[in-house]
Design a protein around this motif. Structure first.
Motif, PDB file in Angstrom:
ATOM      1  N   VAL A  27      24.508  36.723  10.331  1.00 39.48           N
ATOM      2  CA  VAL A  27      24.128  35.988  11.669  1.00 39.48           C
ATOM      3  C   VAL A  27      23.463  34.774  11.149  1.00 39.48           C
ATOM      4  O   VAL A  27      23.970  33.636  11.628  1.00 39.48           O
ATOM      5  N   HIS A  31      25.290  30.739  11.442  1.00 38.44           N
ATOM      6  CA  HIS A  31      24.694  30.806  12.642  1.00 38.44           C
ATOM      7  C   HIS A  31      25.503  29.682  13.403  1.00 38.44           C
ATOM      8  O   HIS A  31      25.815  29.724  14.643  1.00 38.44           O
ATOM      9  N   TRP A  34      28.430  31.588  14.851  1.00 34.98           N
ATOM     10  CA  TRP A  34      27.813  32.695  15.881  1.00 34.98           C
ATOM     11  C   TRP A  34      27.323  32.232  17.239  1.00 34.98           C
ATOM     12  O   TRP A  34      27.487  32.750  18.028  1.00 34.98           O
ATOM     13  N   SER A  35      26.732  31.068  16.956  1.00 35.40           N
ATOM     14  CA  SER A  35      26.247  30.537  18.235  1.00 35.40           C
ATOM     15  C   SER A  35      27.199  29.987  19.053  1.00 35.40           C
ATOM     16  O   SER A  35      27.023  30.114  20.448  1.00 35.40           O
ATOM     17  N   ILE A  40      24.841  30.918  22.543  1.00 38.71           N
ATOM     18  CA  ILE A  40      23.529  30.973  22.470  1.00 38.71           C
ATOM     19  C   ILE A  40      23.465  29.592  21.536  1.00 38.71           C
ATOM     20  O   ILE A  40      24.187  29.174  20.667  1.00 38.71           O
ATOM     21  N   ARG A  42      21.855  27.089  18.751  1.00 40.89           N
ATOM     22  CA  ARG A  42      21.538  27.370  17.470  1.00 40.89           C
ATOM     23  C   ARG A  42      20.113  27.697  17.235  1.00 40.89           C
ATOM     24  O   ARG A  42      19.767  28.449  16.557  1.00 40.89           O
ATOM     25  N   ASP A  44      17.893  28.925  19.106  1.00 43.91           N
ATOM     26  CA  ASP A  44      17.626  30.199  19.571  1.00 43.91           C
ATOM     27  C   ASP A  44      18.230  31.320  18.918  1.00 43.91           C
ATOM     28  O   ASP A  44      17.355  32.457  18.857  1.00 43.91           O
ATOM     29  N   LEU A  45      19.146  31.172  18.200  1.00 44.22           N
ATOM     30  CA  LEU A  45      19.840  32.180  17.605  1.00 44.22           C
ATOM     31  C   LEU A  45      19.329  32.550  16.247  1.00 44.22           C
ATOM     32  O   LEU A  45      19.434  33.813  15.723  1.00 44.22           O
ATOM     33  N   ALA A  49      18.291  36.292  14.816  1.00 44.25           N
ATOM     34  CA  ALA A  49      18.845  36.817  13.756  1.00 44.25           C
ATOM     35  C   ALA A  49      17.931  37.338  12.536  1.00 44.25           C
ATOM     36  O   ALA A  49      17.916  38.366  11.995  1.00 44.25           O
TER      37      ALA A  49
END
Length: 74
Positions: A27, A31, A34-35, A40, A42, A44-45, A49
């Protein structure tokens, strides 16, 4: 009494730590996709992760250390 239940539990912890580390690393490396998929931001992700991967690595190291201690009898 054998150490079979202890080693089984530690092996399960080893697997969980490895999966958390791998999942967090995947992740963190990918990212942007996945974000968007998770909705969510980027910024914050990535810390989530990396924290998940670090936590998984700690679990993995602790399980390996406990397995080696159980095997060697130290």
């Amino acid at each position: 009494m054998t150490h079979a239940p202890l080693l089984f539990a530690l092996s399960a912890a080893l697997l969980v730590g490895a999966l958390l580390t791998l999942g967090g690393a995947i992740v963190a490396a990918d990212h942007p996709r996945w974000s968007d998929d998770l909705g969510i931001d980027r910024a914050d992700l990535v810390p989530i992760a990396i924290g998940t991967a670090a936590f998984g690595l700690l679990i993995f190291i602790a399980a390996v250390s406990a397995i080696l201690a159980a095997i060697t009898g130290a």
